[in-house]
Design an enzyme around this catalytic site. Structure first.
Site, PDB file in Angstrom:
ATOM      1  N   LYS A   1      41.734  61.247 -21.445  1.00 48.91           N
ATOM      2  CA  LYS A   1      42.824  61.704 -20.570  1.00 48.91           C
ATOM      3  C   LYS A   1      44.163  61.147 -21.068  1.00 48.91           C
ATOM      4  CE  LYS A   1      39.577  62.202 -16.786  1.00 48.91           C
ATOM      5  NZ  LYS A   1      39.000  61.728 -15.534  1.00 48.91           N
TER       6      LYS A   1
ATOM      7  N   GLN B   1      39.306  56.668 -11.788  1.00 50.75           N
ATOM      8  CA  GLN B   1      38.090  57.134 -12.448  1.00 50.75           C
ATOM      9  C   GLN B   1      36.856  56.721 -11.652  1.00 50.75           C
ATOM     10  OE1 GLN B   1      38.126  59.183 -15.069  1.00 50.75           O
ATOM     11  NE2 GLN B   1      35.904  59.289 -15.244  1.00 50.75           N
TER      12      GLN B   1
ATOM     13  N   ASP C   1      43.414  64.934  -9.392  1.00 53.30           N
ATOM     14  CA  ASP C   1      41.993  65.292  -9.475  1.00 53.30           C
ATOM     15  C   ASP C   1      41.653  66.321  -8.402  1.00 53.30           C
ATOM     16  OD1 ASP C   1      40.374  64.102 -11.488  1.00 53.30           O
ATOM     17  OD2 ASP C   1      40.560  62.147 -10.516  1.00 53.30           O
TER      18      ASP C   1
HETATM   19  N1  GUN Z   1      34.169  60.753 -13.064  1.00 53.24           N
HETATM   20  C1  GUN Z   1      33.517  61.803 -13.615  1.00 53.24           C
HETATM   21  N2  GUN Z   1      34.313  62.884 -13.625  1.00 53.24           N
HETATM   22  C2  GUN Z   1      35.490  62.520 -13.042  1.00 53.24           C
HETATM   23  C3  GUN Z   1      36.708  63.206 -12.773  1.00 53.24           C
HETATM   24  O1  GUN Z   1      36.874  64.402 -13.046  1.00 53.24           O
HETATM   25  N3  GUN Z   1      37.682  62.462 -12.172  1.00 53.24           N
HETATM   26  C4  GUN Z   1      37.525  61.162 -11.853  1.00 53.24           C
HETATM   27  N4  GUN Z   1      38.542  60.527 -11.266  1.00 53.24           N
HETATM   28  N5  GUN Z   1      36.396  60.492 -12.094  1.00 53.24           N
HETATM   29  C5  GUN Z   1      35.388  61.161 -12.699  1.00 53.24           C
END
Ligand code: GUN
Length: 297
Positions: free
Chosen positions: A62, A106, A129
């Protein structure tokens, strides 16, 4: 507005990496435009707790994507032992930071921290998200907020490959709050698909998957979907990505929820793992961050 391009259909792979790169190029030129006009450049903050290898990789990807498109970014890392209170205080701090436009925490978080509480603490205007109740509820608004990133990425991937959705039977396997449930709403409400939602308690799963024109699988059960569970010519989207121990340099391989090699010959389109849904989730995160920035300025 971010310019949209349509990809030519010349293979049966829904190439998430390629589409995500295309979106990143569009975003990079949008960032240049913002800079030239003296406007605010989007700024994404990411919170990573603990030292889970997969989470570190996802967050690194990211951050890399932010660098590529010219977004500003802040990475906050905390030890596994961080208290819920301290984590919430950091979310508050970022909510109140005028320079930061988007925040992701995350997941998963350690057991002593409530992921729902922390997620819900993120300001909906910075929740790139799309996990908060407000953004979830606004999926069916005429004026949606920040869309849940993975379902939004899948919607965009299908759109850019001109996959016909309206009137088709879309079967979703997985009812999670972050993927399956919002995906079903997007497909029914925005795309006019006929939607069936299955999950781990569904009896006779093949009965449903065999009827799918579009099959979206998000269970985290590697190899769950076999060739004999698929309607020939279907479009298959595999959200699963599980690390399986292997005798290679990395010590693992990545496996999706769909048995890719046996399913690929009988479908019209399929997403690979990796390189399918994962890069599209990141692209959506960036699109949401731009949207959040524009909404605030
Ligand atoms: N853990 C697995 N996929 C994601 C996601 O798309 N966003 C976040 N914040 N955590 C994750």
């Amino acid at each position: 507005m971010v310019k949209e391009q349509t990809l030519k259909m010349n293979s049966s792979i829904l190439d998430g990496r390629k589409v995500a790169n295309q979106i990143q190029e569009e975003l990079a030129s949008e960032v240049n435009k913002l800079k030239n006009e003296g406007k605010k450049v989007p700024h994404l903050a990411a919170i990573l707790v603990g030292d889970d290898g997969a989470s570190q990789t996802y967050v690194n990807n990211k951050i890399k994507a932010c660098k590529k498109v010219g977004f500003e970014y802040t990475l906050l890392q905390f030890p596994e032992s961080i208290s819920e209170e301290k984590l919430l205080a950091n979310v508050d701090r970022i909510n109140n930071d005028e320079d930061i436009d988007g925040l992701i925490v995350q997941l998963p978080l350690p057991d002593h921290v409530s992921a729902i509480k922390v997620t819900e603490h993120i300001s909906p205007s910075k929740d790139v998200d799309g996990f908060t109740n407000e953004n979830y509820g606004r999926i069916t608004s005429k004026n949606p907020g920040l869309m849940p990133a993975t379902p939004y990425g899948i919607q965009e991937l299908l759109k850019r490959y001109n996959v016909e959705i309206k009137g088709k039977h879309c079967v979703i396997v997985g009812n999670s709050r972050t993927v399956g449930a919002p995906m079903s709403t997007i497909m029914a409400y925005h795309e006019y698909a006929t939607v069936t939602v299955c999950h781990i308690h569904t009896e006779n799963l093949p009965f449903y998957t065999q009827q799918a024109d579009i099959l979206i699988v998000a269970t985290g059960q590697p190899g769950l979907i076999k060739a004999d569970m698929i309607k020939p010519g279907a479009v298959v989207v595999d959200v699963g990505i599980t690390r399986i121990a292997a005798d290679n340099q990395r010590g693992y391989i990545l496996k999706g929820d769909v048995e890719f090699e046996e399913v690929k010959p009988i479908v019209s389109f399929i997403t690979p793992v990796p390189g399918g849904v994962g890069p599209m989730t990141i692209a959506s995160l960036l699109l949401n961050t731009l949207k959040a920035t524009k909404a605030r300025y």
